[in-house]
Design a protein around this motif. Sequence first.
Motif, PDB file in Angstrom:
ATOM      1  N   LEU A   1      -4.322   6.377  -3.313  1.00  0.00           N
ATOM      2  CA  LEU A   1      -3.895   5.199  -2.572  1.00  0.00           C
ATOM      3  C   LEU A   1      -3.715   4.084  -3.585  1.00  0.00           C
ATOM      4  CD1 LEU A   1      -5.085   3.892   0.792  1.00  0.00           C
ATOM      5  CD2 LEU A   1      -5.012   2.330  -1.129  1.00  0.00           C
ATOM      6  N   GLU A   2      -2.504   3.530  -3.602  1.00  0.00           N
ATOM      7  CA  GLU A   2      -2.189   2.433  -4.522  1.00  0.00           C
ATOM      8  C   GLU A   2      -2.052   1.135  -3.732  1.00  0.00           C
ATOM      9  OE1 GLU A   2       0.601   4.367  -7.941  1.00  0.00           O
ATOM     10  OE2 GLU A   2       1.517   4.068  -5.972  1.00  0.00           O
ATOM     11  N   LYS A   3      -2.570   0.071  -4.310  1.00  0.00           N
ATOM     12  CA  LYS A   3      -2.383  -1.278  -3.786  1.00  0.00           C
ATOM     13  C   LYS A   3      -1.697  -2.054  -4.901  1.00  0.00           C
ATOM     14  CE  LYS A   3      -5.022  -5.258  -2.194  1.00  0.00           C
ATOM     15  NZ  LYS A   3      -6.397  -5.756  -1.962  1.00  0.00           N
TER      16      LYS A   3
ATOM     17  N   TYR B   1      -8.695   7.497  -3.470  1.00  0.00           N
ATOM     18  CA  TYR B   1      -8.120   8.842  -3.516  1.00  0.00           C
ATOM     19  C   TYR B   1      -8.783   9.708  -2.466  1.00  0.00           C
ATOM     20  CZ  TYR B   1     -12.386   9.868  -6.075  1.00  0.00           C
ATOM     21  OH  TYR B   1     -13.708   9.990  -6.427  1.00  0.00           O
TER      22      TYR B   1
ATOM     23  N   PHE C   1      -4.354   9.631   7.041  1.00  0.00           N
ATOM     24  CA  PHE C   1      -3.241  10.249   6.323  1.00  0.00           C
ATOM     25  C   PHE C   1      -3.508  11.739   6.128  1.00  0.00           C
ATOM     26  CE2 PHE C   1      -1.606  11.947   2.369  1.00  0.00           C
ATOM     27  CZ  PHE C   1      -0.249  11.707   2.490  1.00  0.00           C
TER      28      PHE C   1
ATOM     29  N   TYR D   1      -9.415   1.057   3.816  1.00  0.00           N
ATOM     30  CA  TYR D   1      -8.638   1.988   2.989  1.00  0.00           C
ATOM     31  C   TYR D   1      -9.114   3.436   3.132  1.00  0.00           C
ATOM     32  CZ  TYR D   1      -6.704  -2.226   0.911  1.00  0.00           C
ATOM     33  OH  TYR D   1      -6.078  -3.433   0.727  1.00  0.00           O
TER      34      TYR D   1
ATOM     35  N   ILE E   1       0.853  -1.183   0.000  1.00  0.00           N
ATOM     36  CA  ILE E   1       0.000   0.000   0.000  1.00  0.00           C
ATOM     37  C   ILE E   1       0.890   1.235   0.000  1.00  0.00           C
ATOM     38  CG2 ILE E   1      -1.779   1.266   1.270  1.00  0.00           C
ATOM     39  CD1 ILE E   1      -2.684  -1.468   0.164  1.00  0.00           C
ATOM     40  N   ASN E   2       0.522   2.205  -0.830  1.00  0.00           N
ATOM     41  CA  ASN E   2       1.284   3.443  -0.931  1.00  0.00           C
ATOM     42  C   ASN E   2       0.302   4.601  -1.123  1.00  0.00           C
ATOM     43  OD1 ASN E   2       3.614   5.121  -1.315  1.00  0.00           O
ATOM     44  ND2 ASN E   2       3.207   5.074  -3.515  1.00  0.00           N
ATOM     45  N   ILE E   3       0.514   5.684  -0.390  1.00  0.00           N
ATOM     46  CA  ILE E   3      -0.251   6.905  -0.604  1.00  0.00           C
ATOM     47  C   ILE E   3       0.730   7.945  -1.125  1.00  0.00           C
ATOM     48  CG2 ILE E   3      -1.608   8.743   0.457  1.00  0.00           C
ATOM     49  CD1 ILE E   3      -2.565   6.671   2.522  1.00  0.00           C
TER      50      ILE E   3
ATOM     51  N   GLN F   1      -7.707   4.723   6.274  1.00  0.00           N
ATOM     52  CA  GLN F   1      -6.278   4.990   6.074  1.00  0.00           C
ATOM     53  C   GLN F   1      -6.079   6.329   5.367  1.00  0.00           C
ATOM     54  OE1 GLN F   1      -4.413   1.553   4.317  1.00  0.00           O
ATOM     55  NE2 GLN F   1      -2.374   2.400   4.506  1.00  0.00           N
ATOM     56  N   LEU F   2      -6.881   6.588   4.331  1.00  0.00           N
ATOM     57  CA  LEU F   2      -6.782   7.862   3.613  1.00  0.00           C
ATOM     58  C   LEU F   2      -7.127   9.037   4.518  1.00  0.00           C
ATOM     59  CD1 LEU F   2      -8.334   6.848   0.181  1.00  0.00           C
ATOM     60  CD2 LEU F   2      -6.066   7.859   0.500  1.00  0.00           C
TER      61      LEU F   2
ATOM     62  N   VAL G   1     -13.124   4.998  -2.593  1.00  0.00           N
ATOM     63  CA  VAL G   1     -12.363   3.756  -2.743  1.00  0.00           C
ATOM     64  C   VAL G   1     -13.139   2.887  -3.721  1.00  0.00           C
ATOM     65  CG1 VAL G   1     -11.567   1.675  -1.543  1.00  0.00           C
ATOM     66  CG2 VAL G   1     -11.370   3.905  -0.427  1.00  0.00           C
TER      67      VAL G   1
END
Length: 151
Positions: free
Chosen positions: A50-52, A59, A92, A85, A4-6, A88-89, A76
């Motif tokens: 947000l990338e998985k 987003y 963040f 997710y 996972i990457n933001i 998480q966003l 999402v």
Amino acid sequence: MDRINIRKMMLDDIDDVHKIEEEAFPLTTWKKETYIHEVTLNNFAHYFVLEKDKEIIGYIGMWMVIDDGQITTIAVKREQQGKGYAKQLLNFAMDYMQPPVKRVSLEVNVKNKSAINLYESLGFLYGGIRKDYYGPGMDAHVMWVNLDERH
């Protein structure tokens, strides 16, 4: 294990973001041009994806004006919902805004119980109703949280 990457939203991401937008908000979809403006011209705007495993699955967008923050949009992909997710966003975004932001607000469809529950779990409080915010008969709750009081 999923990676996972933001990261900041780029112009190249807008087609993928717009597909998620159309799925999540079919009656109130933003135009691609709106995202292009937000990413390139609005100095108050901050947008992230947000990338998985390098695929964009969500987003979030926010505005930061002095010490006030506004979540402008969050979504999402449908098949990825319910996995944490969006939370998480949001976490963040609230971390990203501090400092200088002290208070964050957002609007949510009064019928979107899962989103309302998520926002309440993050300390957002009910602040009022915006009548017809999403169109005729589609009201929004205004919700807000003081960042120094969130739990």
